[in-house]
Motif scaffolding. Structure first.
Motif, mmCIF file in Angstrom:
data_model
loop_
_atom_site.group_PDB
_atom_site.id
_atom_site.type_symbol
_atom_site.label_atom_id
_atom_site.label_comp_id
_atom_site.label_asym_id
_atom_site.label_seq_id
_atom_site.Cartn_x
_atom_site.Cartn_y
_atom_site.Cartn_z
ATOM 1 N N ILE A 21 1.199 2.590 -0.365
ATOM 2 C CA ILE A 21 0.586 2.049 0.853
ATOM 3 C C ILE A 21 1.556 2.136 2.023
ATOM 4 C CG2 ILE A 21 -0.306 -0.073 1.921
ATOM 5 C CD1 ILE A 21 -1.626 -0.634 -0.884
ATOM 6 N N LEU A 22 2.820 1.882 1.797
ATOM 7 C CA LEU A 22 3.815 2.039 2.855
ATOM 8 C C LEU A 22 3.895 3.505 3.295
ATOM 9 C CD1 LEU A 22 5.892 0.722 4.665
ATOM 10 C CD2 LEU A 22 7.549 0.897 2.788
ATOM 11 N N ASP A 23 3.815 4.416 2.334
ATOM 12 C CA ASP A 23 3.812 5.846 2.650
ATOM 13 C C ASP A 23 2.595 6.226 3.499
ATOM 14 O OD1 ASP A 23 4.764 8.641 2.313
ATOM 15 O OD2 ASP A 23 2.909 8.856 1.144
ATOM 16 N N ILE A 24 1.439 5.656 3.174
ATOM 17 C CA ILE A 24 0.216 5.900 3.965
ATOM 18 C C ILE A 24 0.460 5.505 5.420
ATOM 19 C CG2 ILE A 24 -2.156 5.070 4.370
ATOM 20 C CD1 ILE A 24 -2.232 6.892 2.022
ATOM 21 N N PHE A 25 1.054 4.342 5.648
ATOM 22 C CA PHE A 25 1.309 3.884 7.020
ATOM 23 C C PHE A 25 2.332 4.768 7.718
ATOM 24 C CE2 PHE A 25 -0.989 0.097 5.873
ATOM 25 C CZ PHE A 25 -1.608 -0.238 7.063
ATOM 26 N N ARG A 26 3.361 5.187 7.023
ATOM 27 C CA ARG A 26 4.373 6.047 7.651
ATOM 28 C C ARG A 26 3.763 7.404 8.046
ATOM 29 N NH1 ARG A 26 8.504 2.957 7.695
ATOM 30 N NH2 ARG A 26 9.473 2.002 5.896
ATOM 31 N N ARG A 27 2.974 7.990 7.146
ATOM 32 C CA ARG A 27 2.335 9.278 7.452
ATOM 33 C C ARG A 27 1.345 9.142 8.597
ATOM 34 N NH1 ARG A 27 0.542 10.548 1.654
ATOM 35 N NH2 ARG A 27 -1.428 10.344 2.728
ATOM 36 N N SER A 28 0.515 8.116 8.558
ATOM 37 C CA SER A 28 -0.478 7.912 9.613
ATOM 38 C C SER A 28 0.194 7.691 10.954
ATOM 39 C CB SER A 28 -1.380 6.729 9.275
ATOM 40 O OG SER A 28 -2.168 7.033 8.155
ATOM 41 N N ASP A 29 1.297 6.964 10.961
ATOM 42 C CA ASP A 29 2.037 6.708 12.197
ATOM 43 C C ASP A 29 2.553 8.024 12.783
ATOM 44 O OD1 ASP A 29 3.136 4.957 14.164
ATOM 45 O OD2 ASP A 29 5.092 5.091 13.183
ATOM 46 N N GLN A 30 3.057 8.890 11.929
ATOM 47 C CA GLN A 30 3.556 10.191 12.384
ATOM 48 C C GLN A 30 2.426 11.069 12.913
ATOM 49 O OE1 GLN A 30 5.588 11.628 8.915
ATOM 50 N NE2 GLN A 30 7.435 10.432 9.311
ATOM 51 N N ALA A 38 -7.954 -2.084 6.004
ATOM 52 C CA ALA A 38 -7.817 -1.994 4.548
ATOM 53 C C ALA A 38 -8.690 -0.868 4.010
ATOM 54 C CB ALA A 38 -8.192 -3.324 3.902
ATOM 55 N N GLU A 39 -9.878 -0.730 4.576
ATOM 56 C CA GLU A 39 -10.794 0.325 4.130
ATOM 57 C C GLU A 39 -10.239 1.708 4.465
ATOM 58 O OE1 GLU A 39 -11.701 -2.337 5.943
ATOM 59 O OE2 GLU A 39 -12.876 -3.475 4.485
ATOM 60 N N ASP A 40 -9.592 1.844 5.620
ATOM 61 C CA ASP A 40 -8.955 3.118 5.980
ATOM 62 C C ASP A 40 -7.880 3.480 4.958
ATOM 63 O OD1 ASP A 40 -10.449 3.295 8.376
ATOM 64 O OD2 ASP A 40 -8.869 2.278 9.540
ATOM 65 N N LEU A 54 -9.330 -1.578 -4.056
ATOM 66 C CA LEU A 54 -9.418 -2.188 -2.727
ATOM 67 C C LEU A 54 -8.809 -3.589 -2.726
ATOM 68 C CD1 LEU A 54 -10.352 -1.895 0.194
ATOM 69 C CD2 LEU A 54 -12.622 -2.685 -0.510
ATOM 70 N N ALA A 55 -8.996 -4.355 -3.793
ATOM 71 C CA ALA A 55 -8.415 -5.701 -3.868
ATOM 72 C C ALA A 55 -6.894 -5.631 -3.810
ATOM 73 C CB ALA A 55 -8.863 -6.414 -5.141
ATOM 74 N N THR A 56 -6.311 -4.638 -4.471
ATOM 75 C CA THR A 56 -4.860 -4.447 -4.433
ATOM 76 C C THR A 56 -4.413 -4.070 -3.028
ATOM 77 O OG1 THR A 56 -4.811 -3.804 -6.758
ATOM 78 C CG2 THR A 56 -2.921 -3.139 -5.407
ATOM 79 N N VAL A 57 -5.193 -3.234 -2.347
ATOM 80 C CA VAL A 57 -4.867 -2.861 -0.970
ATOM 81 C C VAL A 57 -4.811 -4.106 -0.099
ATOM 82 C CG1 VAL A 57 -5.674 -1.636 1.088
ATOM 83 C CG2 VAL A 57 -5.782 -0.507 -1.145
ATOM 84 N N TYR A 58 -5.841 -4.955 -0.185
ATOM 85 C CA TYR A 58 -5.851 -6.194 0.599
ATOM 86 C C TYR A 58 -4.629 -7.065 0.281
ATOM 87 C CZ TYR A 58 -10.499 -5.738 2.691
ATOM 88 O OH TYR A 58 -11.572 -5.339 3.442
ATOM 89 N N ARG A 59 -4.314 -7.208 -0.985
ATOM 90 C CA ARG A 59 -3.187 -8.037 -1.410
ATOM 91 C C ARG A 59 -1.873 -7.503 -0.856
ATOM 92 N NH1 ARG A 59 -4.891 -8.653 -6.054
ATOM 93 N NH2 ARG A 59 -4.040 -6.801 -7.022
#
Length: 151
Positions: A21-30, A38-40, A54-59
């Protein structure tokens, strides 16, 4: 600093879901998409063929927000979106037609907000400024602003 060490320094174990999930945010930011719901995040994990529910993503998003890794905002419609906390305060312009979000900073607006809080006896802890309107692209396409709400 790598992501595993960053998570450990924030008091979080470097688990597979947290790292992905941290990798998703770093890539999206770039790629210029800083604000993710959360759905994205869940859709991007599915696209990467990663089996995280999805529950894990929210957590994880909640844990990241509490640790200061992410900042939560709620734009029009009330859906929470998250962005990496880069430590710099900024405000948002939101297109009411297409939903594009532009970030901006303005030292005069920031100073005035602090003055107003002080005038009212408040010690300012945090604040959010959201400005809604029509972006240049929608404006050029002839899209009209929605009628303003009266307060």
């Amino acid at each position: 600093m790598n992501d595993q060490n960053e998570l450990k320094n924030m008091g979080l174990k470097a688990t597979f879901p947290r790292l992905k999930i941290l990798d998703i945010f770093r890539r999206s930011d770039q790629e210029g998409q800083r604000h993710l719901s959360a759905e994205d995040v869940y859709r991007l994990l599915i696209a990467d063929e990663v089996d995280i529910g999805l529950a894990t993503v929210y957590r994880v998003l909640t844990q990241f927000e509490q640790a200061g890794i992410l900042v939560r905002s709620q734009f029009d419609g009330g859906k929470a979106v998250f962005e990496l906390n880069d430590g710099d305060h900024h405000d948002h312009l939101i297109c009411t037609n297409c939903g594009v979000v532009e970030e901006f900073t303005d030292s005069q607006i920031e100073a005035r907000q602090h003055e107003i809080a002080k005038e009212h006896g408040f010690v300012l802890e945090s604040h959010t400024m959201l400005l809604y309107g029509i972006c240049p692209k929608c404006s050029q396409a002839g899209k009209q602003a929605k009628p303003a709400l009266r307060s």
